[in-house]
Scaffold this motif. Structure first.
Motif, PDB file in Angstrom:
ATOM      1  N   LEU A   1       0.859  -1.187   0.000  1.00  0.00           N
ATOM      2  CA  LEU A   1       0.000   0.000   0.000  1.00  0.00           C
ATOM      3  C   LEU A   1       0.894   1.235   0.000  1.00  0.00           C
ATOM      4  O   LEU A   1       1.616   1.488   0.956  1.00  0.00           O
ATOM      5  N   GLY A   2       0.867   1.981  -1.097  1.00  0.00           N
ATOM      6  CA  GLY A   2       1.694   3.170  -1.221  1.00  0.00           C
ATOM      7  C   GLY A   2       2.775   2.989  -2.260  1.00  0.00           C
ATOM      8  O   GLY A   2       3.601   2.078  -2.158  1.00  0.00           O
ATOM      9  N   ALA A   3       2.759   3.845  -3.283  1.00  0.00           N
ATOM     10  CA  ALA A   3       3.752   3.780  -4.361  1.00  0.00           C
ATOM     11  C   ALA A   3       4.739   4.932  -4.258  1.00  0.00           C
ATOM     12  O   ALA A   3       5.279   5.388  -5.263  1.00  0.00           O
TER      13      ALA A   3
ATOM     14  N   GLY B   1      -5.835   2.786   0.054  1.00  0.00           N
ATOM     15  CA  GLY B   1      -5.384   1.511   0.588  1.00  0.00           C
ATOM     16  C   GLY B   1      -6.119   1.006   1.810  1.00  0.00           C
ATOM     17  O   GLY B   1      -6.037  -0.184   2.123  1.00  0.00           O
ATOM     18  N   ALA B   2      -6.832   1.871   2.530  1.00  0.00           N
ATOM     19  CA  ALA B   2      -7.531   1.433   3.735  1.00  0.00           C
ATOM     20  C   ALA B   2      -8.987   1.069   3.465  1.00  0.00           C
ATOM     21  O   ALA B   2      -9.681   0.624   4.380  1.00  0.00           O
TER      22      ALA B   2
ATOM     23  N   ALA C   1       1.918  -1.792   4.564  1.00  0.00           N
ATOM     24  CA  ALA C   1       1.262  -0.489   4.489  1.00  0.00           C
ATOM     25  C   ALA C   1       2.310   0.597   4.681  1.00  0.00           C
ATOM     26  O   ALA C   1       2.730   0.876   5.803  1.00  0.00           O
ATOM     27  N   VAL C   2       2.748   1.186   3.561  1.00  0.00           N
ATOM     28  CA  VAL C   2       3.845   2.163   3.612  1.00  0.00           C
ATOM     29  C   VAL C   2       3.442   3.460   2.913  1.00  0.00           C
ATOM     30  O   VAL C   2       4.248   4.095   2.243  1.00  0.00           O
ATOM     31  N   THR C   3       2.178   3.865   3.049  1.00  0.00           N
ATOM     32  CA  THR C   3       1.757   5.147   2.490  1.00  0.00           C
ATOM     33  C   THR C   3       2.364   6.264   3.335  1.00  0.00           C
ATOM     34  O   THR C   3       2.983   6.017   4.381  1.00  0.00           O
ATOM     35  N   ASN C   4       2.157   7.503   2.917  1.00  0.00           N
ATOM     36  CA  ASN C   4       2.702   8.644   3.665  1.00  0.00           C
ATOM     37  C   ASN C   4       1.858   9.002   4.885  1.00  0.00           C
ATOM     38  O   ASN C   4       2.198   9.927   5.619  1.00  0.00           O
TER      39      ASN C   4
END
Length: 473
Positions: free
Chosen positions: A22-24, A68-69, A87-90
């Protein structure tokens, strides 16, 4: 926070691991790049279609556009049968909620979240059993801070990495003319230091890997990776370069999370100054730090650096959120006489450019973070992974399980283990005992084995060596 998932709950039998990222952003892209070529089924979720298109053009993976959530987005991403969610979004909140949704609705076995805010990290009870269902909480800022602190504790090092709870360290440094071992065969290391246990794991000469043997001649400017117990590190460093005096005076450029953490961790042992451009932030930091001198100004201002006696500074470390600012201020500090300069750089292209000169140590947050993520993805019982040389090489700590009948390593001497090309076993930790790996060293069950891979493309072969049938567990 250690993973609470049972060891056998993930795909360990060689089948594809299904992973949702999750998170690009920069961390997500780095993870995708590292995992996409390792027989993994990768899906990346992000709200930015341009980033997703770029990833699809470069790597063999799926992408899903959306938040993503959101349960529907996670379902489209295949959360129902995913092994791991990263889960590595900002957004810390998005990462935490995504793990909750993945656990509650889809029963995803392993949930890893990037959490950056100290406000959350200061309350570990949030991530305890029965609270937020996050197996592993990763803070890039915390990891980068620890990475830099180890460099400050080992003057002259390029990289310092811990294994087996700190009982073994891997150190990278540049061999300099004048070091007792420079110009001599590697076997003389043991003649110089008969009571010191150490092992050279790899040598890089002009970016080309050299297989270390007893006959290998160490040359000036070689990049040398060696493994030793912490108490022997400085003895080995002294063989490869003139030992540098301990650092005393530090300047950190940037008062964000990393700069403030570093100042707080070092202000009792060093003379520390911190430069912050934002006036209000400067005042806020000054109130929280006890012994650090906080300066309001631009770290790339030549007059400011001269006024603060940059020529007497042992380490200038630029850790702002801007790559260009970090590069410019570090190069200026070096030109003005700082003994050692370090710069935090996010963009991989800049990292490679700066490694070639101008800045003594380039710190990549992605490389510092990626190992903490990879150890939860590796097959076999891998407990530590460190990404080296901009992601090309890798150091792994794996636990040997089974017996000589079921395992490819247990009960076998090192020379009989079929290691992939460019792979060496550097050390073995057996309980509290640290053993340097020799050709006749026999691996025992439950040994922690430290391996160095010159080319991480062979990591799957190394993983297979440490896999045992799930029925054994």
């Amino acid at each position: 926070i250690a993973s609470s998932a049972p060891w056998g709950s993930r795909s360990r039998n060689g089948a594809d691991m299904k992973i949702i990222i999750l998170g690009a952003g920069q961390v997500g892209r780095s993870v995708a790049a590292n995992l996409s070529g390792e027989a993994n089924d990768i899906t990346v979720v992000d709200q930015n279609p341009a980033l997703l298109r770029e990833l699809q053009d470069r790597f063999d993976l799926r992408t899903v556009h959306g938040h993503g959530a959101h349960p529907a987005v996670l379902q489209r991403a295949g959360a129902e049968d995913a092994h791991i969610i990263l889960a590595v979004t900002n957004s810390d909140e998005t990462n935490m909620i995504a793990c909750q949704v993945a656990y509650t609705l889809f029963h995803t076995p392993t949930r890893i979240a990037r959490v950056r805010s100290p406000g959350f990290l200061e309350h570990p009870e949030l991530f305890a059993t029965g609270a937020l269902p996050i197996n592993v909480c990763i803070s890039p800022e915390q990891l980068v801070t620890q990475y830099i602190l180890r460099l400050l504790q080992h003057p002259g090092s390029l990289q310092v990495l811990d294994f087996a709870g700190g009982r073994v360290r891997l150190v990278a440094l540049r061999a300099y003319e004048g070091g007792p071992l420079v110009g001599q065969a590697l076997r003389t290391l043991y003649d110089h230091m008969p009571d010191v246990e150490a092992r050279v794991a790899a040598i890089y000469r002009q970016d080309r890997a050299i297989e270390p043997t007893g006959d290998t001649i160490i040359e000036a400017n070689d990049e040398v990776f060696f493994i030793a117990a912490p108490s022997h590190i400085f003895s080995v460093m002294g063989e490869l370069q003139r030992l540098e005096k301990p650092y005393k005076r530090l300047i950190f450029a940037g008062g964000g999370n990393i700069g403030t953490r570093l100042a707080r961790a070092t202000e009792n042992d060093f003379r520390v100054k911190l430069i912050e451009r934002d006036l209000n932030r400067s005042k806020q930091i000054a109130e929280t730090l006890e012994r650090t001198i906080v300066l309001h100004g631009d770290a790339a201002d030549e007059n400011l650096l001269r006024e603060e006696n940059i020529e007497d500074t042992d380490v200038f470390c630029a850790v702002t959120n801007d790559d260009e600012d970090n590069i410019l201020s570090a190069m200026l500090a070096k030109r003005l006489g700082a003994r050692k300069v370090m710069a935090l750089i996010n963009r991989p292209a800049y990292v490679e450019l700066m490694q070639s000169g101008g800045i003594d140590v380039v710190i990549s947050p992605q490389q510092a973070t990626i190992g903490s993520l990879l150890k939860h993805v590796r097959r076999g019982d891998v407990v530590a992974v460190h990404s080296l040389r901009r992601g090309v090489a890798e150091a792994i700590e794996a636990i040997a399980h089974g017996d000589s009948r079921l395992s490819k390593v247990v009960g076998r001497p090192v020379e009989k283990i079929k290691l992939p090309p460019g792979t060496t076993i550097g050390a073995i930790v057996r309980g509290e005992e640290v053993l340097m790996a020799h050709h006749d060293t026999v691996i025992a069950a439950e040994d922690h084995v430290i391996l160095f891979l010159q080319d991480k493309r062979w990591v799957a072969e190394v993983e297979k060596l440490f896999q045992v049938p799930v029925t054994f567990l």
